[in-house]
Each structure stands twice: as structure tokens, then as C-alpha cells.
Write a protein that holds these residues in place. Sequence first.
Motif, PDB file in Angstrom:
ATOM      1  N   LEU A  34      10.251 -56.769  11.448  1.00 38.38           N
ATOM      2  CA  LEU A  34       9.384 -56.918  12.611  1.00 38.38           C
ATOM      3  C   LEU A  34       8.883 -55.567  13.093  1.00 38.38           C
ATOM      4  O   LEU A  34       9.578 -54.542  12.975  1.00 38.38           O
ATOM      5  CB  LEU A  34      10.161 -57.611  13.741  1.00 38.38           C
ATOM      6  N   ASP A  35       7.676 -55.570  13.644  1.00 34.94           N
ATOM      7  CA  ASP A  35       7.047 -54.361  14.172  1.00 34.94           C
ATOM      8  C   ASP A  35       7.654 -54.043  15.540  1.00 34.94           C
ATOM      9  O   ASP A  35       7.418 -54.758  16.513  1.00 34.94           O
ATOM     10  CB  ASP A  35       5.537 -54.585  14.294  1.00 34.94           C
ATOM     11  N   SER A  78      23.792 -63.375  13.162  1.00 36.72           N
ATOM     12  CA  SER A  78      22.712 -62.420  12.905  1.00 36.72           C
ATOM     13  C   SER A  78      23.217 -60.995  13.038  1.00 36.72           C
ATOM     14  O   SER A  78      24.278 -60.733  13.621  1.00 36.72           O
ATOM     15  CB  SER A  78      21.542 -62.655  13.874  1.00 36.72           C
ATOM     16  N   THR A  79      22.441 -60.082  12.496  1.00 38.08           N
ATOM     17  CA  THR A  79      22.698 -58.657  12.664  1.00 38.08           C
ATOM     18  C   THR A  79      21.367 -57.934  12.516  1.00 38.08           C
ATOM     19  O   THR A  79      20.444 -58.456  11.882  1.00 38.08           O
ATOM     20  CB  THR A  79      23.725 -58.148  11.632  1.00 38.08           C
ATOM     21  N   TRP A  80      21.241 -56.764  13.102  1.00 39.60           N
ATOM     22  CA  TRP A  80      19.963 -56.067  13.032  1.00 39.60           C
ATOM     23  C   TRP A  80      20.160 -54.555  13.005  1.00 39.60           C
ATOM     24  O   TRP A  80      21.180 -54.030  13.446  1.00 39.60           O
ATOM     25  CB  TRP A  80      19.044 -56.454  14.190  1.00 39.60           C
ATOM     26  N   THR A  81      19.160 -53.889  12.455  1.00 41.34           N
ATOM     27  CA  THR A  81      19.083 -52.433  12.469  1.00 41.34           C
ATOM     28  C   THR A  81      17.655 -52.047  12.824  1.00 41.34           C
ATOM     29  O   THR A  81      16.726 -52.853  12.682  1.00 41.34           O
ATOM     30  CB  THR A  81      19.440 -51.820  11.097  1.00 41.34           C
ATOM     31  N   LEU A  89      12.049 -53.270  13.137  1.00 34.97           N
ATOM     32  CA  LEU A  89      13.315 -53.959  13.390  1.00 34.97           C
ATOM     33  C   LEU A  89      13.607 -54.845  12.192  1.00 34.97           C
ATOM     34  O   LEU A  89      12.794 -55.708  11.835  1.00 34.97           O
ATOM     35  CB  LEU A  89      13.210 -54.816  14.658  1.00 34.97           C
ATOM     36  N   ASN A  90      14.746 -54.618  11.550  1.00 35.89           N
ATOM     37  CA  ASN A  90      15.161 -55.433  10.418  1.00 35.89           C
ATOM     38  C   ASN A  90      16.273 -56.370  10.876  1.00 35.89           C
ATOM     39  O   ASN A  90      17.382 -55.926  11.184  1.00 35.89           O
ATOM     40  CB  ASN A  90      15.640 -54.542   9.267  1.00 35.89           C
ATOM     41  N   LEU A  91      15.961 -57.645  10.925  1.00 41.50           N
ATOM     42  CA  LEU A  91      16.853 -58.662  11.467  1.00 41.50           C
ATOM     43  C   LEU A  91      17.276 -59.619  10.353  1.00 41.50           C
ATOM     44  O   LEU A  91      16.419 -60.206   9.684  1.00 41.50           O
ATOM     45  CB  LEU A  91      16.131 -59.430  12.580  1.00 41.50           C
ATOM     46  N   VAL A  92      18.577 -59.742  10.130  1.00 39.98           N
ATOM     47  CA  VAL A  92      19.113 -60.697   9.162  1.00 39.98           C
ATOM     48  C   VAL A  92      19.714 -61.866   9.926  1.00 39.98           C
ATOM     49  O   VAL A  92      20.555 -61.673  10.813  1.00 39.98           O
ATOM     50  CB  VAL A  92      20.186 -60.061   8.261  1.00 39.98           C
ATOM     51  N   ALA A 218      29.950 -51.743  17.060  1.00 42.08           N
ATOM     52  CA  ALA A 218      30.367 -50.753  16.065  1.00 42.08           C
ATOM     53  C   ALA A 218      30.066 -51.305  14.685  1.00 42.08           C
ATOM     54  O   ALA A 218      30.213 -52.506  14.437  1.00 42.08           O
ATOM     55  CB  ALA A 218      31.849 -50.425  16.195  1.00 42.08           C
ATOM     56  N   GLU A 219      29.640 -50.427  13.778  1.00 41.22           N
ATOM     57  CA  GLU A 219      29.378 -50.802  12.390  1.00 41.22           C
ATOM     58  C   GLU A 219      30.595 -50.439  11.541  1.00 41.22           C
ATOM     59  O   GLU A 219      31.141 -49.338  11.656  1.00 41.22           O
ATOM     60  CB  GLU A 219      28.149 -50.060  11.867  1.00 41.22           C
ATOM     61  N   ILE A 220      31.017 -51.380  10.696  1.00 40.47           N
ATOM     62  CA  ILE A 220      32.148 -51.156   9.794  1.00 40.47           C
ATOM     63  C   ILE A 220      31.675 -51.417   8.374  1.00 40.47           C
ATOM     64  O   ILE A 220      31.038 -52.432   8.094  1.00 40.47           O
ATOM     65  CB  ILE A 220      33.328 -52.088  10.146  1.00 40.47           C
ATOM     66  N   LYS A 221      31.985 -50.479   7.470  1.00 30.18           N
ATOM     67  CA  LYS A 221      31.607 -50.620   6.066  1.00 30.18           C
ATOM     68  C   LYS A 221      32.816 -50.323   5.187  1.00 30.18           C
ATOM     69  O   LYS A 221      33.718 -49.578   5.586  1.00 30.18           O
ATOM     70  CB  LYS A 221      30.490 -49.637   5.688  1.00 30.18           C
ATOM     71  N   GLY A 222      32.814 -50.890   3.981  1.00 29.07           N
ATOM     72  CA  GLY A 222      33.883 -50.601   3.043  1.00 29.07           C
ATOM     73  C   GLY A 222      33.899 -51.593   1.914  1.00 29.07           C
ATOM     74  O   GLY A 222      32.887 -52.231   1.599  1.00 29.07           O
ATOM     75  N   ALA A 223      35.070 -51.744   1.292  1.00 30.13           N
ATOM     76  CA  ALA A 223      35.258 -52.688   0.194  1.00 30.13           C
ATOM     77  C   ALA A 223      36.429 -53.596   0.529  1.00 30.13           C
ATOM     78  O   ALA A 223      37.416 -53.165   1.136  1.00 30.13           O
ATOM     79  CB  ALA A 223      35.521 -51.949  -1.112  1.00 30.13           C
TER      80      ALA A 223
END
Length: 254
Positions: A34-35, A78-81, A89-92, A218-223
Motif C-alpha cells: 500500500l502507498d 496480520s503483520t506489517w512493515t 506499507l507491506n501488510l500480510v 517487538a520483532e523476533i526472528k530465528g530458526a
Amino acid sequence: MGHHPVNTNTTASDVSSSAGRAARFVAAQTLLSLDARHPFVGKSLVDAQDMHRTVMSGFPGWVNDGSPDPRAQMGILSTWTVDLRQAQLNLVVQSSLPADWSGVPRAALAERPEPLTVDRTFRFGDRVTFRTVVNPVRSVPPPPGAPPKTRGTRVPHTRPEHVKGWFVRRLQPPGEPAVAPDGVTRIGADADTDRIAVRMLPNTSSPAPHKGLRIARAEIKGALTVTDPKTFVAALAQGIGHARAYSCGLILVR
């Protein structure tokens, strides 16, 4: 010492039978680009309640007006960045039902919506990479002498190490039950906690009539290594933590 990834040579008989051999995850996902300069999108960025309405606008008519918790009924997460350089805006959005984004103003779309059907079977020992944005809070009991049935308060974690601890409590080592002894619902997967990355994100909020709505993120990333496929699929479908109506709790995996 952190948890460590499960040895994938371990057989299913080595763990609790509740883990099962496999579980299938099916969901609809859409990437909306989205713009961020469009007023429709700008409102969603500055008001958490407007973001919720934008997400829910893709599912008209599936449940009756006034039905309790339509988001949960339709499995909507949903989640967005935000890409500041591209002003995008990138919305999943994930759901158990197909979405209809025709109500989004065409001028607000930077690109056409990208629908995807996820159909994946997870087995004990599978390894996946993940990303999630969560609302990491802890419950503080009411003070002594408070009236009966007084609710405790939710206090957000504000330090990455505390957020990591919040997430680690939800990991599920092999053979452990889906609900921890302290009542926390686990996610059906384990991880090497030394390789989990945490980044604090700006809070989101909403003005009147939602005074006091302020959501820590908070964003969490990993495996992750799947240890209980059925519980893992439930975590993917239902999300984790609080504020799931406000774009928190969706676990995206690859």
C-alpha cells in the motif's frame, strides 16, 4: 544455556505420543503493498484501530454483525512493515477464509494484492526459519487489599533480553506438554535461543474513543525445530500472545 535444535534423527517414539507424526496447515495469505502517502493508508499507520479496520475490511459478510470475536472466527491474523524509502506499507493478512480486497481504494494500492494458499505438512524434526511481531507483556497481580475480582495489569517488556525470555517460555522441548507447568501455551517447536534475534519496534496506539490503547511491539526472528506438529500448526493458525487483533502474534515461517 539455551534450548538446542532437536536431533532430526530422533524417531517419533522417542518423544511423547502427543507430538504425533505430522500435521497439516492450510490458510489463505495475502500480501498487500500500500502507498503510505495515501490518506486511507496513513490513517492505518497512525491509529491501531484503523489498521484493524483495514485488515477486517477484506472479509465482509462472512459473519453476522455483532457476532462475538469475528477475527478469531475467521482465523484472521496480520503483520506489517513500513518501507520508508519506498513510502510503502507491506501488510500480510492470514485467514481461514478467502479475502476480498475490492473495498481498498485503488489509488491506495502500490501493487495488486498477492493472494497465496498455504498448504504445508509439518513433521517432527522439521526445521523452519521464522519471523513474528509480538505484544510481549507480563501480568502483574492486583495489589493486596484490592476488591475481589480486580484484574491484574499487563505490563510490556521493554528490553530485548526480557522479550527473548517471554518467547523462550513458549518453546516446547521434545517430549514436553503443549501447556507449560505455569500455564503458558507453547508453540510446538524448540530453538537454539542463542540464535534468536529480537528488535524492539515503535508502539502503536489509538486516540479517543480508545483512550489508553497502546500496544508494545517487538520483532523476533530465528530458526525453529518442530517438536509437536499438531501444537505447532495450532500456533501458526491462532497466533501467540496478546493484541492479535492489532497485527501481533502471526508467525511467518519458511
